[in-house]
Design a protein around this motif. Structure first.
Motif, PDB file in Angstrom:
ATOM      1  N   GLU A 167       8.925   2.266   0.217  1.00 10.02           N
ATOM      2  CA  GLU A 167       8.652   1.273   1.279  1.00 10.02           C
ATOM      3  C   GLU A 167       9.071   1.858   2.639  1.00 10.02           C
ATOM      4  O   GLU A 167       9.439   1.095   3.699  1.00 10.02           O
ATOM      5  CB  GLU A 167       9.198  -0.143   0.973  1.00 10.02           C
ATOM      6  CG  GLU A 167       8.740  -0.826  -0.170  1.00 10.02           C
ATOM      7  CD  GLU A 167       7.353  -1.467   0.128  1.00 10.02           C
ATOM      8  OE1 GLU A 167       6.876  -1.391   1.292  1.00 10.02           O
ATOM      9  OE2 GLU A 167       6.859  -2.095  -0.796  1.00 10.02           O
ATOM     10  N   SER A 189      11.154  -3.512  -2.701  1.00  9.83           N
ATOM     11  CA  SER A 189      10.232  -4.585  -2.697  1.00  9.83           C
ATOM     12  C   SER A 189       9.618  -4.765  -4.222  1.00  9.83           C
ATOM     13  O   SER A 189       9.791  -3.595  -4.852  1.00  9.83           O
ATOM     14  CB  SER A 189       9.075  -4.412  -1.828  1.00  9.83           C
ATOM     15  OG  SER A 189       7.958  -3.707  -2.537  1.00  9.83           O
ATOM     16  N   LYS A 194       4.421  -6.159  -9.071  1.00 11.34           N
ATOM     17  CA  LYS A 194       3.421  -7.279  -8.601  1.00 11.34           C
ATOM     18  C   LYS A 194       1.926  -6.582  -8.896  1.00 11.34           C
ATOM     19  O   LYS A 194       0.996  -7.274  -9.262  1.00 11.34           O
ATOM     20  CB  LYS A 194       3.615  -7.709  -7.367  1.00 11.34           C
ATOM     21  CG  LYS A 194       3.416  -6.927  -6.058  1.00 11.34           C
ATOM     22  CD  LYS A 194       3.406  -8.032  -4.882  1.00 11.34           C
ATOM     23  CE  LYS A 194       3.187  -7.175  -3.558  1.00 11.34           C
ATOM     24  NZ  LYS A 194       3.396  -7.906  -2.272  1.00 11.34           N
ATOM     25  N   ASP A 229       6.807 -12.966  -1.405  1.00 12.86           N
ATOM     26  CA  ASP A 229       5.902 -11.922  -1.831  1.00 12.86           C
ATOM     27  C   ASP A 229       4.657 -12.125  -2.595  1.00 12.86           C
ATOM     28  O   ASP A 229       4.779 -13.202  -3.477  1.00 12.86           O
ATOM     29  CB  ASP A 229       6.898 -11.121  -2.960  1.00 12.86           C
ATOM     30  CG  ASP A 229       6.376  -9.566  -3.112  1.00 12.86           C
ATOM     31  OD1 ASP A 229       5.729  -8.907  -2.500  1.00 12.86           O
ATOM     32  OD2 ASP A 229       6.356  -9.065  -4.259  1.00 12.86           O
ATOM     33  N   HIS A 319       1.853   2.171   5.916  1.00 11.54           N
ATOM     34  CA  HIS A 319       2.409   1.001   5.228  1.00 11.54           C
ATOM     35  C   HIS A 319       3.281   1.515   3.858  1.00 11.54           C
ATOM     36  O   HIS A 319       4.087   1.912   4.104  1.00 11.54           O
ATOM     37  CB  HIS A 319       1.395   0.193   4.743  1.00 11.54           C
ATOM     38  CG  HIS A 319       1.747  -1.322   4.240  1.00 11.54           C
ATOM     39  ND1 HIS A 319       2.713  -1.900   4.743  1.00 11.54           N
ATOM     40  CD2 HIS A 319       1.296  -1.986   3.417  1.00 11.54           C
ATOM     41  CE1 HIS A 319       3.108  -3.104   4.317  1.00 11.54           C
ATOM     42  NE2 HIS A 319       2.178  -3.070   3.058  1.00 11.54           N
ATOM     43  N   SER A 358      -1.433  -5.229   2.345  1.00 17.38           N
ATOM     44  CA  SER A 358      -2.650  -4.520   2.327  1.00 17.38           C
ATOM     45  C   SER A 358      -3.457  -4.669   0.978  1.00 17.38           C
ATOM     46  O   SER A 358      -3.012  -5.246   0.142  1.00 17.38           O
ATOM     47  CB  SER A 358      -2.329  -3.035   2.323  1.00 17.38           C
ATOM     48  OG  SER A 358      -1.651  -2.881   1.274  1.00 17.38           O
ATOM     49  N   GLY A 401      -2.238  -7.890  -1.511  1.00 19.81           N
ATOM     50  CA  GLY A 401      -0.977  -8.781  -1.375  1.00 19.81           C
ATOM     51  C   GLY A 401      -0.463  -8.790   0.014  1.00 19.81           C
ATOM     52  O   GLY A 401      -0.963  -7.935   0.918  1.00 19.81           O
ATOM     53  N   ALA A 403       3.573  -9.739   2.097  1.00 20.65           N
ATOM     54  CA  ALA A 403       4.899  -9.853   1.935  1.00 20.65           C
ATOM     55  C   ALA A 403       5.560 -10.642   3.354  1.00 20.65           C
ATOM     56  O   ALA A 403       5.161  -9.751   4.236  1.00 20.65           O
ATOM     57  CB  ALA A 403       5.699  -8.802   1.288  1.00 20.65           C
TER      58      ALA A 403
HETATM   59  N1  ASP Z   1       5.433  -4.453  -0.281  1.00 19.47           N
HETATM   60  C1  ASP Z   1       4.959  -4.351   1.041  1.00 19.47           C
HETATM   61  C2  ASP Z   1       6.250  -4.702   1.842  1.00 19.47           C
HETATM   62  O1  ASP Z   1       7.498  -4.963   1.299  1.00 19.47           O
HETATM   63  C3  ASP Z   1       4.339  -5.729   1.077  1.00 19.47           C
HETATM   64  C4  ASP Z   1       3.044  -5.415   0.512  1.00 19.47           C
HETATM   65  O2  ASP Z   1       2.167  -4.530   0.970  1.00 19.47           O
HETATM   66  O3  ASP Z   1       2.668  -6.465  -0.237  1.00 19.47           O
HETATM   67  O4  ASP Z   1       6.363  -4.255   3.008  1.00 19.47           O
END
Ligand code: ASP
Length: 458
Positions: A167, A189, A194, A229, A319, A358, A401, A403
């Motif tokens: 991340e 994360s 997920k 999340d 990202h 994303s 998803g 967050a």
């Molecule tokens: N895992 C990503 C973050 O912590 C968020 C995501 O892409 O769902 O920024």
């Protein structure tokens, strides 16, 4: 006798009750003494004789029996929920005494040095402002839970002892005792879990998830923080945005009716436009920036997929690498990486980034090509993400998803200057817990068990 909470006392006029709590204030009027007694639900005035109140001091913990009486009209106080009544004390038991507190708790506390406040956080939390913040935090998370469950989501906890997931921050590492020389990473994360839950068929997942990022002290950051999340299968970008928009709009409407969202649906602004117009990917779009009640949300979309990392001499994901580029042709990526856009979206609020997410690349071959394009060898891809590729061989749905940093959102809603004000036990700006005194050294025995040796820094 059964104890009554102070917020239920109003209904007990004329009856005998027992209350318990802390003495918030004591006012001595010679022949009678007034106490304000505080419990989790509020405060109530107690009237007692000097004999009964004897040596009672502020913040002592007491249990009081007495009769609930209507106050004389001139003594009523409409500013307090129980301001129409008082308890005429008949019996007072001291359950514990208290030293003089290291600071005042009846002010908003901003005037007190932060180190002191964090060292005695359990006292700082008695302050009405902080108590309210924590209670509102609870209401917001409960509201989010109810909303998502109604939308068919299920709440799932994912592991804390895990493996590195990129991340963009440094990992916190936990040495393994049983496998010497090996380490768990704390999750930056729940990203990979997920996604794997989508392979498992939990098409609508959410979690109020703790995340850990070992970053250098920078502004208003915390090494551990909470994200809302979310991950969903069979969705397009707009589905995600609409869901989130509805959720946050409802949180504001239901729990912060004094706030005004200046534009709904939230505007969708491309990254390019945001940078050109405001020089920021989290522009502050409020009309009146001095108004504490204006909320300007905006989704920033169409981020570039890659950025050039000068130091490392390679392209990296803006990202994270699981984000789906808007082309699935690796040749196009290689030809002009700087201009490949991603299905990535951020939610900006009053100049802060309050959520990001994303759609994901779910076609294994393309994901492999993208990871290799970003400088990973075939072996590295296998070592770091082999489990994901394997999973994606067994029927992976298209998924995506988002967050959201819970503390940042709350700080904006509560007009707090930093996220520490909405956390129970935050760390200092330089990542220390002054109350528990952590990080701290461990014993030689523990080091030995972990096969670790500490080299002192010169
Ligand atoms: N895992 C990503 C973050 O912590 C968020 C995501 O892409 O769902 O920024």
């Amino acid at each position: 006798m059964k104890r009554t909470f102070t917020n239920k006392i109003l209904a007990e006029k004329g009856s005998k009750v027992q209350i318990a709590g802390w003495i918030a204030t004591r006012r001595d009027h010679g022949k009678i003494i007034f106490l304000d007694v505080r419990d989790m639900t509020g405060t109530v005035q107690v009237v007692c004789s000097p004999e009964l109140a004897k040596s009672l001091r502020p913040e002592w913990v007491v249990e009081i029996e007495g009769t609930v009486k209507e106050r004389p009209d001139a003594m009523k106080n409409s500013a307090v929920e129980t301001g129409d009544i008082e308890i005429a004390a008949e019996k007072i038991a001291v359950l514990s005494e208290a030293k003089t507190l290291p600071f005042a708790i009846d002010t908003n506390g901003y005037e007190i040095g932060e180190e002191k406040r964090l060292q005695y956080r359990y006292l700082d939390l008695r302050r009405p402002r902080l108590k309210r913040n924590i209670e509102i935090r609870n209401r917001v998370t409960q509201f989010i839970r109810e909303f998502l469950v109604k939308e068919g989501f299920i709440e799932i906890e994912t592991p804390i002892l895990t493996k590195s997931t990129p991340e963009g921050a440094r990992d916190f590492l936990v040495p393994s005792r049983m496998y010497s020389g090996k380490f768990y990473a704390l999750p930056q994360s729940p990203q990979q879990y997920k996604q794997l839950l989508q392979v498992a068929g939990f098409e609508r997942y959410f979690q109020i998830a703790r995340c850990f990022r070992d970053e250098d002290p920078r502004g208003d950051r915390q090494p551990e923080f909470t994200q809302l999340d979310i991950e969903m299968s069979f969705v397009e970008q707009e589905d995600m945005l609409r869901l989130f928009e509805e959720l946050y709009t409802k949180v504001v409407e239901e729990l912060f009716p004094e706030k005004r969202i200046i534009q709904t649906p939230f505007p969708r602004i491309s990254y390019k436009e945001a940078m050109a117009k405001w020089g920021s990917d989290k522009p502050d779009l409020r009309k009146d920036k001095s108004s504490p009640n204006e909320l300007a949300f905006a989704f920033i979309v169409d981020f570039p997929m890659f950025e050039w990392k000068e130091k490392e001499g390679r392209w990296d994901a803006v990202h994270h690498p699981f984000t789906r580029p808007q082309t699935e042709d690796i040749e196009e990526v290689k030809k002009d990486p700087a201009n490949v856009l991603a299905y990535q979206y951020d939610l900006a609020l009053n100049g802060y980034e309050v959520a990001g997410g994303s759609l994901r690349t779910y076609k294994p071959e393309f994901l492999r090509q993208v990871l290799e394009f970003m400088g990973n060898t075939k072996e590295e891809v296998q070592e770091k993400f082999g489990h994901l590729f394997e999973a994606f061989e067994y029927g992976v749905p298209p998924h995506g998803g988002i967050a959201a940093g819970l503390e940042r959102f709350l700080a904006v809603l509560l007009n707090e200057p930093n996220i520490r004000e909405v956390m129970v036990f935050p760390k200092t700006g330089d990542s220390r817990d002054l109350m528990m005194d952590s990080p701290s050294e461990i014993s030689p025995g523990q080091l030995k068990e972990l096969s670790l040796e500490i080299k002192k820094r010169k």
